[in-house]
Design an enzyme around this catalytic site. Structure first.
Site, PDB file in Angstrom:
ATOM      1  N   HIS A 331       0.831  -1.210   0.000  1.00  0.00           N
ATOM      2  CA  HIS A 331       0.000   0.000   0.000  1.00  0.00           C
ATOM      3  C   HIS A 331       0.863   1.256   0.000  1.00  0.00           C
ATOM      4  O   HIS A 331       0.618   2.193  -0.773  1.00  0.00           O
ATOM      5  CB  HIS A 331      -0.905  -0.023   1.229  1.00  0.00           C
ATOM      6  CG  HIS A 331      -1.635   1.264   1.467  1.00  0.00           C
ATOM      7  ND1 HIS A 331      -2.679   1.689   0.683  1.00  0.00           N
ATOM      8  CD2 HIS A 331      -1.465   2.233   2.416  1.00  0.00           C
ATOM      9  CE1 HIS A 331      -3.131   2.855   1.124  1.00  0.00           C
ATOM     10  NE2 HIS A 331      -2.403   3.212   2.171  1.00  0.00           N
ATOM     11  N   HIS A 336       1.244   5.360  -2.031  1.00  0.00           N
ATOM     12  CA  HIS A 336       1.625   6.677  -1.507  1.00  0.00           C
ATOM     13  C   HIS A 336       2.907   7.241  -2.118  1.00  0.00           C
ATOM     14  O   HIS A 336       2.967   8.415  -2.495  1.00  0.00           O
ATOM     15  CB  HIS A 336       1.796   6.597   0.015  1.00  0.00           C
ATOM     16  CG  HIS A 336       0.509   6.574   0.767  1.00  0.00           C
ATOM     17  ND1 HIS A 336      -0.331   7.663   0.844  1.00  0.00           N
ATOM     18  CD2 HIS A 336      -0.086   5.584   1.486  1.00  0.00           C
ATOM     19  CE1 HIS A 336      -1.386   7.359   1.583  1.00  0.00           C
ATOM     20  NE2 HIS A 336      -1.269   6.103   1.973  1.00  0.00           N
TER      21      HIS A 336
END
Length: 498
Positions: A331, A336
């Site tokens: 993730h 990000h």
């Protein structure tokens, strides 16, 4: 930086989009295990706010008449009691206030501050105002004074002084921002994919210890990932990369290409945080810091104010490669990090962090919700088409398909609206917010943040990596001098090229 020239998809139904994937991908997207989602910052922020509100309500409820000093909060200072008192006038006659003030005069109380406020619990037939007084009186007289005030006033109660919540002032103080939310810990959560896997649980503890021992300024220790972990990474990497060309925004595509070129992003190797952190530092000033799990909302947002992103090093369980109930390095690194390589988006992220410093629990909950609907699940317009920029979308195969299908509702981004929008943490979002551009989103966020009630403003000093608290003419003047120096440099540069 050129971006892949693949045709952009037209919005289609989610089921149709899923039906076009291979059987394994389609099963992963629609399975209950995939649809469940990690606990969010918003839920944590709401729990903090509700706990604080419950404590305050209990303090108020316990301060009813009885023992005059029961549940009264005061400070002992050289034989005197210093406290804050709230009360409402009994009746509407002008003499009502004078009778209350007379009590303080009788006991020779030293009044530090007196003001009126809107009543929190207005009484029928009474003015919708209450009085706040901070005073000092000999400790031996406090009980008698309170009894006397209660005889001439209503709803008398002590009140804790409103204090600004602690926040880090320099980047090294992020060592204190380590409050973890443990709901989805594989040792504690029966539904966690790794709960019954003792080898995985032990592996998580080993990697978590790196974060617990880490101090600011140290290089981030490398993790030697296992063959099983790399295989899980590969499945996620290949699956998501296949969608990026048609679903991700150009900033993510450009950042991802740079990470493949300079940071070893590839399907057969999990990047090391230290290498990625050095790359981001050169690009946008952001740095990574290892974290053992999901941080509390206040601690996580405070880190962003210093251009520090708290990043996990562990990877999701091999049995669930398309879903993790908590943030993991898939993730963070795929969702990000490519966005944090963009200067405008990096500034947007830091602005959310700066707005959180010293904010109330209520404002932290709202900022967490804004973060959720932008940094995690935001959409933007590019060349007249919707693209994804939120990390929760860019690291979730199923939700990335869903977000750009015809099924969800799409609204124009407005921080005031997004801050109170109910979020979905059990299935895909029914509502997404779309920004015209990152600059537009940044301007709207700054306008929203300017209305957060704090007795000061804050400014990040990139030279000392510290927060300047602007709470006096002197601190503001000192900050202005730095701005003037920068303007002088820019003016000189303009004159040199004109």
């Amino acid at each position: 930086m050129p971006t892949p020239s693949a045709p952009s998809p037209q919005p289609k139904g989610f089921r149709r989009a899923v039906s076009e994937q291979d059987a394994k991908q389609a099963e992963a997207v629609t399975s209950p295990r995939f649809i469940g989602r990690r606990q969010s910052l918003i839920e944590d922020a709401r729990k903090e706010r509700e706990a604080a509100a419950a404590a305050a309500a209990a303090a108020v409820a316990s301060s009813e008449p009885g023992n005059p000093l029961e549940a009264v909060v005061f400070e002992e200072r050289d034989g005197n009691a210093v406290l804050n008192l709230l009360f409402s006038l009994r009746g509407t006659k002008p003499s009502s206030l004078s009778r209350a003030v007379k009590v303080f005069e009788t006991f020779e109380a030293k009044i530090h501050h007196l003001e009126t406020r809107p009543a929190q619990r207005p009484l029928a037939g009474s003015p919708h105002l209450e009085y706040f007084v901070r005073f000092e009186v000999p400790s031996g007289d406090l009980a008698a004074l309170l009894s006397s005030v209660r005889r001439v006033s209503d709803d008398v109660r002590s009140a804790r002084e409103d204090k600004v919540p602690w926040f880090p002032r320099k980047v090294s103080e992020l060592d204190k921002c380590h409050h973890l939310v443990t709901k989805f810990d594989p040792d504690l959560d029966l539904d966690h994919p790794g709960f019954s896997d003792q080898v995985y649980r032990q592996r998580r503890k080993l990697i978590a210890e790196i974060a617990f021992q880490y101090k600011h300024g140290e290089p981030i220790p490398h993790v030697e990932y296992t063959a099983e972990e790399i295989a899980t990474w590969k499945e996620v990497y290949v699956t998501l990369k296949g969608l990026y060309a048609t679903h991700a925004c150009r900033e993510h595509l450009e950042g991802f290409q740079l990470l493949e070129r300079y940071c070893g992003y590839r399907e057969d190797s999990i990047p090391q945080l230290e290498d990625v952190s050095r790359f981001l530092k050169e690009r946008t000033g952001f740095q990574l810091r290892p974290v053992a799990g999901l941080l509390s909302a206040r601690d996580f947002l405070a880190s962003l104010a210093f251009r520090v992103f708290q990043c996990t090093q562990y990877i999701r369980h091999a049995s669930s490669p398309m879903h993790s109930p908590e943030p993991d390095c898939c993730h963070e690194l795929l969702g990000h990090v490519p966005m944090l390589a963009d200067r405008t988006f990096a500034q947007f992220s830091q602005d959310i962090g700066l707005a959180s410093l010293g904010a109330s629990d209520e404002e932290i909950e709202k900022l967490s919700t804004v973060y959720w609907f932008t940094v995690e699940f935001g959409l933007c317009k590019q060349n007249g088409e919707l693209k994804a920029y939120g990390a929760g979308l860019l690291s979730s195969y199923g939700e990335l398909l869903h977000s750009l299908s015809e099924e969800p509702e799409v609204r124009a981004f407005d921080p005031d609206t997004a801050a109170v929008q109910p979020y979905q943490d059990q299935t895909y979002q029914p509502v997404y917010f779309v920004s015209e551009s990152f600059n537009d989103a940044k301007d709207k966020l700054r306008n929203y943040a300017s209305r957060i009630q704090r007795p000061f403003s804050v400014k990040f000093d990139p030279y000392t990596l510290a927060i300047d608290v602007l709470d006096s003419p002197h601190t503001i003047q000192r900050s202005l001098e730095g701005v003037q120096d920068e303007l002088h440099t820019l003016a000189h540069a303009l004159s040199a090229i004109s």
